[in-house]
Design a protein around this motif. Structure first.
Motif, PDB file in Angstrom:
ATOM      1  N   ASP A 429       0.822  -1.217   0.000  1.00 54.29           N
ATOM      2  CA  ASP A 429       0.000   0.000   0.000  1.00 54.29           C
ATOM      3  C   ASP A 429       0.849   1.257   0.000  1.00 54.29           C
ATOM      4  O   ASP A 429       0.420   2.300  -0.501  1.00 54.29           O
ATOM      5  N   GLU A 430       2.035   1.138   0.568  1.00 57.90           N
ATOM      6  CA  GLU A 430       2.900   2.308   0.689  1.00 57.90           C
ATOM      7  C   GLU A 430       4.351   1.861   0.604  1.00 57.90           C
ATOM      8  O   GLU A 430       4.714   0.794   1.113  1.00 57.90           O
ATOM      9  N   LEU A 431       5.171   2.657  -0.033  1.00 57.97           N
ATOM     10  CA  LEU A 431       6.612   2.414  -0.092  1.00 57.97           C
ATOM     11  C   LEU A 431       7.321   3.657   0.432  1.00 57.97           C
ATOM     12  O   LEU A 431       7.040   4.776  -0.026  1.00 57.97           O
ATOM     13  N   ILE A 432       8.208   3.441   1.395  1.00 57.39           N
ATOM     14  CA  ILE A 432       8.991   4.548   1.969  1.00 57.39           C
ATOM     15  C   ILE A 432      10.469   4.306   1.701  1.00 57.39           C
ATOM     16  O   ILE A 432      11.005   3.241   2.042  1.00 57.39           O
ATOM     17  N   TYR A 433      11.096   5.264   1.077  1.00 57.37           N
ATOM     18  CA  TYR A 433      12.537   5.241   0.829  1.00 57.37           C
ATOM     19  C   TYR A 433      13.160   6.071   1.943  1.00 57.37           C
ATOM     20  O   TYR A 433      13.128   7.300   1.926  1.00 57.37           O
ATOM     21  N   ARG A 434      13.691   5.383   2.976  1.00 55.27           N
ATOM     22  CA  ARG A 434      14.167   6.067   4.178  1.00 55.27           C
ATOM     23  C   ARG A 434      15.681   6.223   4.124  1.00 55.27           C
ATOM     24  O   ARG A 434      16.403   5.279   3.779  1.00 55.27           O
ATOM     25  N   LEU A 435      16.141   7.399   4.506  1.00 52.69           N
ATOM     26  CA  LEU A 435      17.550   7.755   4.357  1.00 52.69           C
ATOM     27  C   LEU A 435      18.306   7.660   5.673  1.00 52.69           C
ATOM     28  O   LEU A 435      17.795   8.026   6.735  1.00 52.69           O
ATOM     29  N   TYR A 436      19.569   7.181   5.564  1.00 53.62           N
ATOM     30  CA  TYR A 436      20.459   7.016   6.713  1.00 53.62           C
ATOM     31  C   TYR A 436      21.837   7.578   6.343  1.00 53.62           C
ATOM     32  O   TYR A 436      22.168   7.684   5.151  1.00 53.62           O
ATOM     33  N   PRO A 437      22.649   7.913   7.344  1.00 50.41           N
ATOM     34  CA  PRO A 437      23.920   8.584   7.041  1.00 50.41           C
ATOM     35  C   PRO A 437      24.982   7.707   6.396  1.00 50.41           C
ATOM     36  O   PRO A 437      25.856   8.206   5.693  1.00 50.41           O
ATOM     37  N   ASP A 438      24.953   6.382   6.644  1.00 49.45           N
ATOM     38  CA  ASP A 438      26.007   5.526   6.113  1.00 49.45           C
ATOM     39  C   ASP A 438      25.507   4.090   6.018  1.00 49.45           C
ATOM     40  O   ASP A 438      24.381   3.771   6.434  1.00 49.45           O
ATOM     41  N   THR A 439      26.352   3.216   5.471  1.00 50.39           N
ATOM     42  CA  THR A 439      25.925   1.831   5.240  1.00 50.39           C
ATOM     43  C   THR A 439      25.709   1.062   6.547  1.00 50.39           C
ATOM     44  O   THR A 439      24.860   0.172   6.601  1.00 50.39           O
ATOM     45  N   GLU A 440      26.448   1.387   7.578  1.00 57.03           N
ATOM     46  CA  GLU A 440      26.244   0.706   8.862  1.00 57.03           C
ATOM     47  C   GLU A 440      24.890   1.086   9.464  1.00 57.03           C
ATOM     48  O   GLU A 440      24.195   0.228  10.027  1.00 57.03           O
ATOM     49  N   SER A 441      24.491   2.334   9.312  1.00 52.06           N
ATOM     50  CA  SER A 441      23.175   2.756   9.804  1.00 52.06           C
ATOM     51  C   SER A 441      22.061   2.069   9.030  1.00 52.06           C
ATOM     52  O   SER A 441      21.025   1.708   9.599  1.00 52.06           O
ATOM     53  N   VAL A 442      22.269   1.888   7.735  1.00 58.78           N
ATOM     54  CA  VAL A 442      21.311   1.139   6.919  1.00 58.78           C
ATOM     55  C   VAL A 442      21.161  -0.282   7.463  1.00 58.78           C
ATOM     56  O   VAL A 442      20.053  -0.808   7.622  1.00 58.78           O
ATOM     57  N   PHE A 443      22.291  -0.898   7.726  1.00 58.12           N
ATOM     58  CA  PHE A 443      22.297  -2.276   8.220  1.00 58.12           C
ATOM     59  C   PHE A 443      21.600  -2.380   9.578  1.00 58.12           C
ATOM     60  O   PHE A 443      20.800  -3.290   9.822  1.00 58.12           O
ATOM     61  N   GLN A 444      21.881  -1.437  10.465  1.00 64.11           N
ATOM     62  CA  GLN A 444      21.270  -1.455  11.787  1.00 64.11           C
ATOM     63  C   GLN A 444      19.753  -1.237  11.713  1.00 64.11           C
ATOM     64  O   GLN A 444      19.002  -1.808  12.509  1.00 64.11           O
ATOM     65  N   ALA A 445      19.298  -0.428  10.763  1.00 65.22           N
ATOM     66  CA  ALA A 445      17.862  -0.211  10.587  1.00 65.22           C
ATOM     67  C   ALA A 445      17.172  -1.511  10.195  1.00 65.22           C
ATOM     68  O   ALA A 445      16.044  -1.791  10.623  1.00 65.22           O
ATOM     69  N   LEU A 446      17.843  -2.321   9.390  1.00 63.65           N
ATOM     70  CA  LEU A 446      17.289  -3.621   9.003  1.00 63.65           C
ATOM     71  C   LEU A 446      17.215  -4.555  10.209  1.00 63.65           C
ATOM     72  O   LEU A 446      16.194  -5.211  10.446  1.00 63.65           O
TER      73      LEU A 446
END
Length: 573
Positions: A429-446
């Motif tokens: 229903d919805e897609l959010i492209y969420r931004l993080y400062p670096d690749t480690e922050s991306v990984f931690q969000a997952l």
């Protein structure tokens, strides 16, 4: 204490000075350097090289690889300044429309292997043909060679795939000889998602799970998905510079734009173009293609998608010279509207990749919005390409997702298009492209559950950490693109092919794979734009140069380059 007469002192040390000078001469001779490299000779040092790269937070592998290559080049006698830049800033600097303003010597970047690029035309023609240098766009290295141009043009005209492959092979051999860039590696696409929340996350070569079919594949695991909001959150560390389809020039922009806009065709996971906004595509002859537009489609504002919108889009993009698509629009002679919702494309000459590279890439824009907007857009930047790229544009397409909001630095939000012709196949229903400062922050969000999937590659050391979580599914697929070091072929010293060959020989590509990728990729080489994952088109006879700094110095010496007493390389005299 008795002081020695200066003249007597010079006489005392003279034999030792002569001995040392002769020793230095013998050492330089053994290294392949001419006597002109000795003290007292006239030299003009080659100024320090500027090597642009991305920031460490954006891509630590390319960042550290750039510094490693600078160390190797210093052994050739160069002084190298590595300049990290934010991604959009780097792209702008490298893609600068005026070659005289490209104030750099080399850069590191990548071409993403989107699935339509399984056809070799993108990497053989668009990024290396001389017509695509300068203001035309994708030939960032300013490489110009008539013999190569002839090969790049010929492979477009050959319709038989087996015969065409031989021409593509020859083009790869020419690139390996001229070395406008060095392919560092073909990095495996390694992404991850929350398998406790989503399923049927189909992976595609070159793109992983973040591809244009994502809305049609992803299915929420929640048993009550039909009663609750099915929200898919993609975590990334890179924000697009704009969502303007006339100026978008990076993968981060088009990965989102192709969810908003429809194309006449889409390329599936088997590398086959499939009619999409087109109900049918007919190859009338080698230079005539008829497209019958699907009925019942509407733009996000409710207006119908008409054949006239298709003709308008192609004519407008051709007239404006949209640089990102120039190579794929140039073959068109004219676009004609026929009865029964049919659009006829007449080509100047046969173009083997027309359906895959043109019909499957050009977005359909709504004429009723853009025709009135264009005069204002043109007044904002009447002559300078790219000057109006930040000007707000109508973000209205006909694709599966509708643009909602853009909170800069935080997120971009889309919602499902309920009136889409294939809306029944879209479960989110919805897609959010969420931004993080670096690749480690991306990984931690997952890991924390804040995000459902990664929109960027996992780093090698994150792979084992992710596999420790049963909720996380890691996928690996071959890349169709490549990471590379590009040379500025429009100015010294890298306008000299021998200098580029020597610089390539002074790069240990196997070391990059083992040291920075931990084996998650394949080695590249000089030129070599076709990935190891694209078996049909890759020339197996073209291999990397041997890593040999001594031989590289010998090559430079044989063509007239010298070194001064500090070991700095100097111009040919």
């Amino acid at each position: 204490m008795k002081l020695m007469n200066p003249s007597h002192q010079r006489k005392r040390w003279y034999p030792l000075i002569v001995f040392l000078a002769l020793s230095v001469l013998m050492i330089f001779a053994a290294c392949g350097l001419a006597p002109a490299s000795l003290p007292g000779a006239t030299h003009r040092q080659i100024p320090p090289l500027t090597l642009l790269t991305n920031t460490e937070s954006y891509d630590p592998i390319r960042y550290h690889a750039a510094h490693q290559m600078a160390d190797w080049w210093q052994q050739l006698g160069f002084e190298v300044e590595v300049i990290p830049m934010e991604f959009n800033e780097l792209t702008h600097a490298v893609r600068n429309f005026d070659p005289e303003e490209k104030d750099w010597d080399a850069f590191t970047m990548s071409w993403t292997g989107r699935v339509e690029r399984a056809d070799p035309d993108m990497f053989i023609y668009s990024i290396a043909h001389s017509s695509q240098a300068g203001i035309m766009g994708n030939n960032y290295c300013e490489y110009r060679n008539e013999a190569y141009d002839a090969l790049a043009e010929a492979q477009r005209r050959v319709m038989n795939p087996d015969v065409r492959r031989e021409v593509v092979y020859a083009a790869q051999e020419k690139l390996a000889q001229d070395v406008p860039y060095v392919t560092l590696f073909y990095r495996r696409v390694v992404q991850a998602y929350r398998q406790d929340r989503w399923e049927n996350m189909t992976a595609m070569a070159g793109e992983g799970i973040y591809h244009e079919w994502l809305p049609f594949h992803a299915q929420p695991r929640n048993a009550h998905a039909k009663e609750t909001m099915a929200r898919l959150v993609i975590a990334s560390n890179q924000e697009p510079s704009s969502l303007n389809p006339l100026t978008a020039s990076t993968v981060w922009e088009w990965k989102l734009l192709r969810l908003m806009y429809d194309k006449l065709a889409r390329v599936n996971q088997y590398f086959q173009p499939k009619p999409w906004a087109a109900r049918e595509i007919r190859q009338v002859n080698d230079v005539t293609i008829d497209v019958i537009l699907r009925e019942g489609m509407t733009f996000h504002d409710g207006q119908p998608v008409r054949p006239e919108d298709v003709v308008f889009t192609y004519d407008m993009m051709r007239e404006r010279g949209v640089t990102y698509f120039a190579a794929f629009l140039d073959p068109i002679e004219e676009v004609v509207l026929l009865p029964d919702r049919t659009i006829r494309f007449r080509l100047k000459e046969p173009y083997a990749a027309f359906i895959t590279m043109t019909l499957a890439q050009i977005p359909i824009l709504p004429e009723h919005l853009w025709s009135g907007f264009l005069p204002e857009y043109e007044r904002a930047a009447p002559t300078t390409p790219g000057a109006s790229e930040n000007m707000p544009v109508p973000l209205v397409g006909s694709g599966p997702l509708i643009f909602e909001t853009w909170e800069h630095g935080k997120r971009i939000t889309f919602r499902k298009n309920p009136h889409y012709f294939a809306a029944d196949d879209v479960d989110l229903d919805e897609l959010i492209y969420r931004l993080y400062p670096d690749t480690e922050s991306v990984f931690q969000a997952l890991l924390s559950g804040e995000a459902d999937m990664t929109g960027v590659n996992l780093e090698p050391e994150q792979l084992s950490r992710a596999e420790a979580f049963s909720e996380i599914k890691v996928i690996q697929v071959p890349d169709l693109g490549f990471h590379y070091l590009g040379f500025n072929c429009s100015r010294p010293p890298f306008n000299d092919p021998v200098m580029r060959q020597a610089a390539a020989m002074a790069m240990d590509l196997d070391y990059l794979i083992s040291q920075y990728l931990e084996g998650l990729g394949d080695v590249g080489g000089p030129g070599q734009p076709i990935s190891t994952g694209n078996v049909f088109w890759k020339n197996p006879a073209v291999t990397q140069y041997p890593f040999d700094i001594t031989k590289a110095r010998e090559m430079l010496h044989e063509t007239g380059y010298t070194w001064d007493e500090q070991g700095r390389i100097c111009w040919k005299e």
